[in-house]
Write an enzyme that holds these catalytic residues in place. Structure first.
Site, short mmCIF file in Angstrom:
data_model
loop_
_atom_site.label_atom_id
_atom_site.label_comp_id
_atom_site.label_asym_id
_atom_site.label_seq_id
_atom_site.Cartn_x
_atom_site.Cartn_y
_atom_site.Cartn_z
N THR A 152 10.30 48.06 11.33
CA THR A 152 10.53 46.63 11.10
C THR A 152 9.31 45.97 10.49
O THR A 152 8.19 46.50 10.55
CB THR A 152 10.85 45.92 12.43
N ARG A 197 11.68 40.69 18.79
CA ARG A 197 10.27 41.04 18.76
C ARG A 197 9.65 40.80 17.39
O ARG A 197 8.56 40.25 17.27
CB ARG A 197 10.08 42.52 19.15
N THR A 198 10.35 41.19 16.34
CA THR A 198 9.80 41.04 15.00
C THR A 198 9.58 39.58 14.64
O THR A 198 8.52 39.20 14.13
CB THR A 198 10.74 41.70 13.96
N CYS A 248 12.36 50.67 22.06
CA CYS A 248 12.20 49.71 20.96
C CYS A 248 10.78 49.87 20.47
O CYS A 248 9.83 49.58 21.21
CB CYS A 248 12.45 48.28 21.43
N CYS A 286 11.79 52.90 14.03
CA CYS A 286 12.60 51.85 14.63
C CYS A 286 13.79 52.54 15.28
O CYS A 286 14.40 53.43 14.66
CB CYS A 286 13.07 50.85 13.59
N LYS A 327 22.40 47.06 13.62
CA LYS A 327 22.57 46.08 14.69
C LYS A 327 23.93 45.38 14.59
O LYS A 327 24.46 44.92 15.60
CB LYS A 327 21.43 45.04 14.65
N THR A 384 9.12 48.27 18.05
CA THR A 384 8.41 47.01 17.84
C THR A 384 7.87 46.45 19.16
O THR A 384 6.80 45.84 19.20
CB THR A 384 9.33 45.98 17.15
#
Length: 249
Positions: free
Chosen positions: A131, A54-55, A89, A200, A171, A91
């Site tokens: 993020t 997504r970022t 999530c 986040c 992650k 983001t």
């Protein structure tokens, strides 16, 4: 044994990332007012970690939109009976309004819910750990500033530390250096933040695995975990919130 209780069915678009989704499910279970299995919420989850980052899409580093696959997962959940959708999530909340319109059911907005809790607590200045995509898109800033709440974001150097915590450690499944986290939060508190938002879901995993970092003797330094906010909102929307979780701040 209690009779089965008919509540709304929760759908979860998961895998963004997988650890955060698993932790979200645990939080939902813990926050549910239930004494037997049959009193828990019915949940459908589609864990789709293959959804594009997504970022990277939001900040223009990728042309591959995550929206089509998020819609695919969401439509499948709705066909299965989901009446409320949660996306663990933060983001991905960039796409919340589009998803809600296209899916035709409520898609919970943890950012708006966090804003309500912060305002109820009488807080007027928050620090944001999130993020690059969330920070640059102004997801928190636009929502909170409409309510007269100032948002403080990390300096460019500290924002790099936030991204490192998320991508290079959580992650990647690696232990998080406490000094990275403390460096960011110290700056935010020094700049006047009354509460730091863990904006986040990977940061929620850090809170789960490093509780001592959040047991600061300085009672003026507070944290609000947006994944906990989303879990609370999900259980509340489905009619089963435990009184113990009415307040998070």
């Amino acid at each position: 044994m209690s009779d089965i209780i008919n509540n709304k069915i929760l759908g979860v678009i998961g895998g963004l990332g997988p650890l955060a989704s698993a932790y979200f499910m645990r939080l939902v279970t813990e926050m549910t007012d239930a004494k037997v299995d049959q009193e828990h919420i019915e949940i459908l989850m589609h864990s789709m970690p293959q959804i594009p980052d997504r970022t990277r899409f939001i900040i223009g580093e990728s042309q591959e939109s995550p929206l089509p696959q998020m819609l695919e997962a969401g439509h499948g959940l709705v066909r299965g009976g989901a009446e409320v959708i949660a996306i663990p999530c933060v983001t991905a909340h960039f796409f919340q309004k589009t998803l809600e319109k296209e899916l035709g059911v409520t898609v919970l907005n943890a950012i708006e819910e966090a804003c309500v809790l912060v305002k109820e607590a009488g807080i007027n200045k928050v620090g944001i750990m999130a993020t690059d995509g969330t920070v640059r898109s102004g997801l928190f800033q636009k929502t909170f500033e409409k309510q007269g709440i100032d948002c403080i974001v990390p300096s460019s150097e500290e924002q790099k530390n936030v991204m490192s915590i998320i991508y290079n450690y959580v992650k990647a499944g690696l232990p998080i250096p406490a000094e990275l986290f403390m460096s960011v939060t110290n700056e935010l508190f020094e700049n006047g933040a009354q509460v730091v938002l863990l904006g986040c879901t990977e940061l929620s995993i850090m809170k789960r695995d490093n509780p001592k970092l959040f047991m600061n003797e300085n009672r003026d330094e507070k944290y609000l975990d947006v994944l906990e906010v989303l879990a609370r909102s999900s259980v509340k929307a489905c009619g089963r919130l435990s009184e113990a979780y009415e307040r998070l701040i």
